[in-house]
Design a protein around this motif. Sequence first.
Motif, PDB file in Angstrom:
ATOM      1  N   SER A   4       0.848  -1.195   0.000  1.00 41.92           N
ATOM      2  CA  SER A   4       0.000   0.000   0.000  1.00 41.92           C
ATOM      3  C   SER A   4       0.884   1.245   0.000  1.00 41.92           C
ATOM      4  CB  SER A   4      -0.919   0.017   1.220  1.00 41.92           C
ATOM      5  OG  SER A   4      -1.603   1.249   1.288  1.00 41.92           O
ATOM      6  N   VAL A   5       0.992   1.873  -1.160  1.00 38.83           N
ATOM      7  CA  VAL A   5       1.867   3.034  -1.305  1.00 38.83           C
ATOM      8  C   VAL A   5       1.400   4.190  -0.421  1.00 38.83           C
ATOM      9  CG1 VAL A   5       2.704   4.789  -2.937  1.00 38.83           C
ATOM     10  CG2 VAL A   5       2.599   2.384  -3.628  1.00 38.83           C
ATOM     11  N   SER A   6       0.093   4.428  -0.373  1.00 34.37           N
ATOM     12  CA  SER A   6      -0.418   5.548   0.430  1.00 34.37           C
ATOM     13  C   SER A   6      -0.102   5.371   1.910  1.00 34.37           C
ATOM     14  CB  SER A   6      -1.925   5.707   0.231  1.00 34.37           C
ATOM     15  OG  SER A   6      -2.614   4.522   0.581  1.00 34.37           O
ATOM     16  N   ASP A   7      -0.209   4.139   2.412  1.00 27.36           N
ATOM     17  CA  ASP A   7       0.126   3.877   3.820  1.00 27.36           C
ATOM     18  C   ASP A   7       1.621   4.075   4.068  1.00 27.36           C
ATOM     19  OD1 ASP A   7      -2.456   3.309   4.637  1.00 27.36           O
ATOM     20  OD2 ASP A   7      -2.286   1.171   4.212  1.00 27.36           O
ATOM     21  N   CYS A   8       2.453   3.615   3.135  1.00 29.04           N
ATOM     22  CA  CYS A   8       3.905   3.777   3.277  1.00 29.04           C
ATOM     23  C   CYS A   8       4.283   5.257   3.298  1.00 29.04           C
ATOM     24  CB  CYS A   8       4.635   3.061   2.149  1.00 29.04           C
ATOM     25  SG  CYS A   8       4.538   1.266   2.234  1.00 29.04           S
ATOM     26  N   GLN A   9       3.652   6.043   2.440  1.00 36.44           N
ATOM     27  CA  GLN A   9       3.914   7.481   2.404  1.00 36.44           C
ATOM     28  C   GLN A   9       3.546   8.130   3.738  1.00 36.44           C
ATOM     29  OE1 GLN A   9       2.288   7.658  -2.112  1.00 36.44           O
ATOM     30  NE2 GLN A   9       2.306   9.612  -1.085  1.00 36.44           N
ATOM     31  N   ALA A  10       2.386   7.774   4.263  1.00 37.52           N
ATOM     32  CA  ALA A  10       1.925   8.371   5.517  1.00 37.52           C
ATOM     33  C   ALA A  10       2.855   8.009   6.676  1.00 37.52           C
ATOM     34  CB  ALA A  10       0.503   7.917   5.819  1.00 37.52           C
ATOM     35  N   ILE A  11       3.320   6.761   6.709  1.00 39.70           N
ATOM     36  CA  ILE A  11       4.208   6.303   7.788  1.00 39.70           C
ATOM     37  C   ILE A  11       5.565   6.994   7.699  1.00 39.70           C
ATOM     38  CG2 ILE A  11       5.535   4.294   8.547  1.00 39.70           C
ATOM     39  CD1 ILE A  11       2.898   2.685   7.897  1.00 39.70           C
ATOM     40  N   VAL A  12       6.092   7.121   6.499  1.00 36.99           N
ATOM     41  CA  VAL A  12       7.383   7.798   6.329  1.00 36.99           C
ATOM     42  C   VAL A  12       7.254   9.271   6.733  1.00 36.99           C
ATOM     43  CG1 VAL A  12       9.022   8.630   4.587  1.00 36.99           C
ATOM     44  CG2 VAL A  12       8.326   6.231   4.616  1.00 36.99           C
TER      45      VAL A  12
END
Length: 381
Positions: free
Chosen positions: A106-114
């Motif tokens: 999930s790219v959107s989740d990875c972006q939010a976590i970073v």
Amino acid sequence: MSTLNLIATATFGLESIVAGELKSLGYENLTIENARVTFPGDELSLCRANIMLRTADRIRLKVGEFKATTFDELFEKTKALPWPEIIPANAQFPVDGKSVKSTLFSVSDCQAIVKKAVVESMKRKYKIQWFEEKGPLYKIEVALLKDVATLTIDTSGPGLHKRGYRELTSTAPLRETLAAALVILSKWYPDTTLIDPLCGSGTIPIEAALIGQNIAPGIYRDFTADNWPNVPKSAWKKAREEAYDNIKRQKLDIIGTDLHGPSIKLARINAAKFKLDQDIHFQQLNLSDLSSRKKFGKIICNPPYGERLGDLPDVEKLYREMGKVFNQLDTWSYYILTSHPEFEKFFGKKASKKRKLYNGKIKVDYYQYYGARPSKRNYQQ
């Protein structure tokens, strides 16, 4: 910042060309991987690479790389990286992402976590709870490939193909970076005649002229890292001075022709923006009328591919005509980029060599036909 890990991203198939450019600039210990070349350097290296590389897509600053199969792992390992040493308190730091063959898909989740991890890291350093993000841009990318996360910051801004001379284009323009690569792969010398008989808005002839005059492709544009307080203005000044000092004005014999008059007009406008209009002769001309009195030379072109089914008959007819016309220049070398799988059949001749490349997302082949070598100079084709 002192010793930096820099990444020159590249279109698939051009990695070795980018590496060759970096070596010619004096950089060593290169790591060549799919779509990127990593090299150590400093702030001046960052500036030089942006200004001088012809075939790279952009320059990224590598902050860290690690394995991550859980969101907790991604958060903690990202948070541990030295973000406050790179990003000032007032900076904008949006996060882009991509994931290929990774558990964290999930790219959107990875972006939010970073993003959250970077904020937490910066909170500790700057002792503030809220970042307004109104200052210089530090665009972060999290790229996951087979569960390995690579965290980088973009230093270029608009891609390096955006030289600044081609605001106006004809239909389906060839990217400047790929056009430069086609010229480099042809091993063209500035004292050799070069013709693009299907030149469109002039990208191949213009890139050849930039190479012939050794004009750095990024010499007239700005980059995102121009505004970074941790990259000294003196580094940008020195890199640009080097680029100007490297220019070698010499007489060139570059010709661009096309049947489409408006495209020729655009080509002349584009060339004039970099003061190359005296180095390239653009002419409206039917392909069948192409000729030259020169015994040796190179033809480099990017003809239509016939991607739409209805266009195929016309494209195949064009390839047959190219074969007849080019064959009349039988001592010349010619280089043709196309995605058509049966190009050689319609052209009427098997290539001396083929190289697989990508034009955007289209798989293409670079068909290379080697002509006679001038006896006065023994060079490799």
